[in-house]
Design a protein around this motif. Structure first.
Motif, PDB file in Angstrom:
ATOM      1  N   ARG A 242      -4.699   0.290  -8.177  1.00  0.00           N
ATOM      2  CA  ARG A 242      -3.982  -0.974  -8.279  1.00  0.00           C
ATOM      3  C   ARG A 242      -2.508  -0.744  -8.649  1.00  0.00           C
ATOM      4  N   PRO A 243      -1.614  -1.612  -8.207  1.00  0.00           N
ATOM      5  CA  PRO A 243      -1.859  -2.815  -7.399  1.00  0.00           C
ATOM      6  C   PRO A 243      -2.016  -2.487  -5.912  1.00  0.00           C
ATOM      7  N   TYR A 244      -3.007  -3.130  -5.282  1.00  0.00           N
ATOM      8  CA  TYR A 244      -3.156  -3.049  -3.841  1.00  0.00           C
ATOM      9  C   TYR A 244      -2.095  -3.954  -3.210  1.00  0.00           C
ATOM     10  N   LEU A 245      -1.848  -3.782  -1.928  1.00  0.00           N
ATOM     11  CA  LEU A 245      -0.772  -4.519  -1.269  1.00  0.00           C
ATOM     12  C   LEU A 245      -1.297  -5.317  -0.083  1.00  0.00           C
ATOM     13  N   ILE A 246      -0.797  -6.538   0.046  1.00  0.00           N
ATOM     14  CA  ILE A 246      -1.059  -7.352   1.233  1.00  0.00           C
ATOM     15  C   ILE A 246       0.281  -7.801   1.782  1.00  0.00           C
ATOM     16  N   ASP A 247       0.581  -7.372   3.000  1.00  0.00           N
ATOM     17  CA  ASP A 247       1.864  -7.654   3.643  1.00  0.00           C
ATOM     18  C   ASP A 247       1.657  -8.745   4.691  1.00  0.00           C
ATOM     19  N   VAL A 248       2.216  -9.926   4.435  1.00  0.00           N
ATOM     20  CA  VAL A 248       2.030 -11.073   5.330  1.00  0.00           C
ATOM     21  C   VAL A 248       3.330 -11.360   6.073  1.00  0.00           C
TER      22      VAL A 248
END
Length: 295
Positions: A242-248
């Protein structure tokens, strides 16, 4: 004998809403998204228009592209409120030979004002990241980076906890369903079976906030425009955890804000005795048209 006066209808004492000027709308915008919350490098406020002109129709959009401007003109909008600035970088000409010049000329010729609500719309209560946090149903929400000139609850980004812990895969899928469809889709870094509960979000480009994300002890960071080097270094520092990443999508992360922003501005104006019509642009201004992925 004098006759009794007829009872007055209470409705007769209620003033009819009237049409505001652009200046009146600017005051309402300042109430919702104060310019003092904008970052020093930003360019917010009125870009094109006369404060004394009346405003009956207001269109909200993420970007002031030519297609959005044509949509505003076709609807008969008197004001276009966009999240992204048209003139963030300095120009020395607005001749119609350039995109920005054509945009300025079209707005002026159509008597449509242009107003930018950018990082002040990010930091304010009910701003871009607040809307994202609400859409994800985060609880105990607080700013990721507190605004130096704002209230404790104002600032860039938000961090909060999920009502129920999810796997990273489940959470990523729920985020994907919230956002408009764009060619680039969504990218995720991390173990899809890992449990996440504490979530940091930042509408728009947020890879300058990795230090704040780490301090917040978030399990996952949802933002847009994650560049290779900052994302790679953040993942290396986390040693795969962590932290995991979400790229939007940058456009998608800010598009969610438009509908509540349009409603909030209309409500403030109604409270002040003004009547306007607000609408959200239907133009998808994400710049990408298609994507190729491995089969």
């Amino acid at each position: 004998m004098e006759s009794e006066p007829e009872p007055q209808d209470d409705d007769e004492h209620i003033a009819e809403p009237h049409t505001p000027s652009a200046g009146d709308v600017l005051l309402a915008i300042e109430e919702l998204w104060p310019e003092s919350l904008a970052e020093e490098w930003d360019a917010v406020g009125m870009v094109v228009g006369r404060p004394d002109k009346t405003v009956q129709k207001i269109l909200f959009a993420v970007d002031p592209t030519l297609d959005v401007i044509e949509e505003a003109v076709a609807w008969g909008a008197h004001m276009l409120v966009t999240h992204h600035p048209l003139l963030l970088k300095a120009v020395n000409s607005v001749a119609s030979t350039s995109f920005k010049g054509r945009a300025v000329h079209r707005l002026i010729e159509s008597q449509c004002a242009l107003v930018t609500v950018h990082t002040n719309g990010d930091s304010a209560v009910g701003g871009v990241s607040d809307v994202l946090a609400d859409a994800m149903r985060l609880q105990d929400v607080e700013p990721l980076a507190q605004a130096p000139n704002g209230l404790p609850e104002e600032g860039i980004g938000r961090v909060g906890v999920l009502a129920k812990a999810l796997t990273l895969g489940e959470f990523a899928e729920s985020v994907f369903k919230l956002l408009p469809a764009v060619a680039g889709g969504m990218r995720v870094a991390g173990d899809k079976d890992a449990i996440v509960n504490r979530v940091a979000v930042c509408g728009g480009a947020g890879d300058s906030l990795f230090d704040e994300v780490q301090k917040s002890e978030a399990d996952v960071f949802v933002t847009a425009d994650l560049r290779h080097h900052p994302a790679s270094e953040a993942r290396e520092a986390a040693m795969g955890g962590r932290p995991y990443l979400i790229d939007v999508s940058h456009f998608g992360s800010e598009w969610l804000w438009l509908t509540p922003a349009a409603a909030a501005l209309r409500n403030v104006l109604l409270d002040q005795g003004f009547d306007v019509e607000t609408r959200v642009s239907t133009v998808n201004t994400d710049p990408w048209d298609f994507v190729l992925t491995p089969s």
